[in-house]
Scaffold this motif. Structure first.
Motif, short mmCIF file in Angstrom:
data_model
loop_
_atom_site.label_atom_id
_atom_site.label_comp_id
_atom_site.label_asym_id
_atom_site.label_seq_id
_atom_site.Cartn_x
_atom_site.Cartn_y
_atom_site.Cartn_z
N MET A 188 0.84 -1.17 0.00
CA MET A 188 0.00 0.00 0.00
C MET A 188 0.90 1.25 0.00
O MET A 188 1.88 1.31 0.72
CB MET A 188 -0.89 -0.01 1.25
N LYS A 189 0.54 2.20 -0.80
CA LYS A 189 1.28 3.46 -0.85
C LYS A 189 0.46 4.55 -0.17
O LYS A 189 -0.76 4.46 -0.08
CB LYS A 189 1.54 3.86 -2.30
N LEU A 190 1.16 5.59 0.28
CA LEU A 190 0.46 6.74 0.82
C LEU A 190 -0.28 7.44 -0.31
O LEU A 190 0.15 7.41 -1.47
CB LEU A 190 1.45 7.69 1.48
N SER A 191 -1.36 8.09 0.03
CA SER A 191 -2.19 8.74 -0.98
C SER A 191 -1.52 10.00 -1.53
O SER A 191 -0.64 10.59 -0.89
CB SER A 191 -3.54 9.12 -0.37
N ASN A 192 -1.96 10.40 -2.71
CA ASN A 192 -1.49 11.66 -3.29
C ASN A 192 -1.88 12.83 -2.40
O ASN A 192 -1.12 13.80 -2.28
CB ASN A 192 -2.08 11.86 -4.68
N SER A 193 -3.04 12.74 -1.76
CA SER A 193 -3.49 13.80 -0.86
C SER A 193 -2.51 13.96 0.31
O SER A 193 -2.10 15.07 0.65
CB SER A 193 -4.90 13.48 -0.34
N PHE A 194 -2.11 12.84 0.92
CA PHE A 194 -1.15 12.91 2.02
C PHE A 194 0.21 13.38 1.52
O PHE A 194 0.85 14.22 2.15
CB PHE A 194 -1.01 11.56 2.73
N SER A 195 0.64 12.87 0.39
CA SER A 195 1.92 13.28 -0.18
C SER A 195 1.95 14.79 -0.41
O SER A 195 2.93 15.46 -0.08
CB SER A 195 2.17 12.53 -1.49
N GLY A 196 0.87 15.32 -0.94
CA GLY A 196 0.78 16.77 -1.18
C GLY A 196 0.78 17.57 0.11
O GLY A 196 1.43 18.61 0.21
N ALA A 197 0.06 17.08 1.12
CA ALA A 197 0.01 17.78 2.41
C ALA A 197 1.39 17.78 3.07
O ALA A 197 1.85 18.81 3.56
CB ALA A 197 -1.03 17.13 3.32
N LEU A 198 2.05 16.64 3.05
CA LEU A 198 3.38 16.53 3.66
C LEU A 198 4.40 17.39 2.90
O LEU A 198 5.20 18.10 3.51
CB LEU A 198 3.84 15.08 3.69
N ARG A 199 4.35 17.33 1.59
CA ARG A 199 5.27 18.13 0.77
C ARG A 199 5.09 19.61 1.06
O ARG A 199 6.07 20.34 1.26
CB ARG A 199 5.02 17.87 -0.72
N THR A 200 3.86 20.07 1.13
CA THR A 200 3.58 21.48 1.37
C THR A 200 4.06 21.90 2.76
O THR A 200 4.72 22.94 2.92
CB THR A 200 2.07 21.76 1.22
N PHE A 201 3.75 21.11 3.78
CA PHE A 201 4.20 21.41 5.13
C PHE A 201 5.73 21.45 5.19
O PHE A 201 6.32 22.37 5.76
CB PHE A 201 3.64 20.37 6.11
N THR A 202 6.38 20.49 4.57
CA THR A 202 7.83 20.43 4.56
C THR A 202 8.44 21.65 3.88
O THR A 202 9.41 22.23 4.36
CB THR A 202 8.32 19.13 3.89
N TYR A 203 7.86 22.04 2.75
CA TYR A 203 8.36 23.22 2.04
C TYR A 203 8.33 24.45 2.93
O TYR A 203 9.33 25.18 3.05
CB TYR A 203 7.55 23.47 0.76
N PHE A 204 7.19 24.72 3.55
CA PHE A 204 7.06 25.93 4.36
C PHE A 204 7.93 25.85 5.62
O PHE A 204 8.48 26.86 6.05
CB PHE A 204 5.60 26.23 4.67
N MET A 205 8.10 24.66 6.16
CA MET A 205 8.99 24.50 7.32
C MET A 205 10.44 24.75 6.91
O MET A 205 11.18 25.42 7.61
CB MET A 205 8.84 23.11 7.93
N ALA A 206 10.85 24.20 5.78
CA ALA A 206 12.25 24.31 5.35
C ALA A 206 12.60 25.68 4.79
O ALA A 206 13.76 26.10 4.84
CB ALA A 206 12.57 23.23 4.32
N SER A 207 11.61 26.40 4.28
CA SER A 207 11.88 27.70 3.67
C SER A 207 11.84 28.84 4.68
O SER A 207 12.20 29.97 4.36
CB SER A 207 10.86 27.98 2.56
N GLY A 208 11.36 28.55 5.88
CA GLY A 208 11.25 29.59 6.90
C GLY A 208 10.01 30.45 6.74
O GLY A 208 9.89 31.49 7.38
N SER A 209 9.07 30.00 5.93
CA SER A 209 7.87 30.80 5.66
C SER A 209 6.59 30.16 6.20
O SER A 209 5.50 30.50 5.74
CB SER A 209 7.75 31.05 4.16
N GLN A 210 6.71 29.29 7.18
CA GLN A 210 5.52 28.66 7.78
C GLN A 210 4.73 29.75 8.50
O GLN A 210 5.20 30.35 9.46
CB GLN A 210 5.92 27.55 8.74
N TYR A 211 3.51 30.01 8.02
CA TYR A 211 2.72 31.14 8.52
C TYR A 211 2.38 31.04 10.00
O TYR A 211 2.23 32.06 10.68
CB TYR A 211 1.45 31.33 7.68
#
Length: 106
Positions: A1-24
């Motif tokens: 079983m693979k993780l869903s695209n929805s979860f992948s997108g949510a995790l990717r987005t959270f990771t981006y904002f955390m790593a870029s310093g722009s987490q609102y």
């Protein structure tokens, strides 16, 4: 079983904002200095995110923003000792689960 695209997108987005310093949810908090210096704090943020996020039967993420808030509330309190997390964290939210084996099973 693979993780869903929805979860992948949510995790990717959270990771981006955390790593870029722009987490609102962390506006005004200098958390980027923790990367590489205090990895346990960052590890805990992602553990909380993973523990709190919920998916429906089809894998659609139901509470991405709430999972982000719980995770980043931890980091805000870590950096600003006057910040009070409400409601307080429950043990299951803070749990650090067993890591995967050092060698893939497939």
């Amino acid at each position: 079983m693979k993780l869903s695209n929805s979860f992948s997108g949510a995790l990717r987005t959270f990771t981006y904002f955390m790593a870029s310093g722009s987490q609102y949810t962390l506006e005004g908090i200098d958390y980027l200095t923790l990367y590489g210096n205090e990895p346990n704090a960052i590890e805990q943020v992602f553990a909380i995110y993973a523990n709190v996020i919920e998916l429906d039967d089809t894998g659609k993420v139901l509470n991405a923003k709430y999972a982000e808030k719980r995770a980043t509330d931890y980091l805000r309190a870590y950096c600003d000792h006057s910040f009070v997390v409400e409601p307080p964290f429950e043990d299951w939210e803070l749990a650090l689960h067993e890591p995967p084996p050092l060698k893939d099973q497939i």
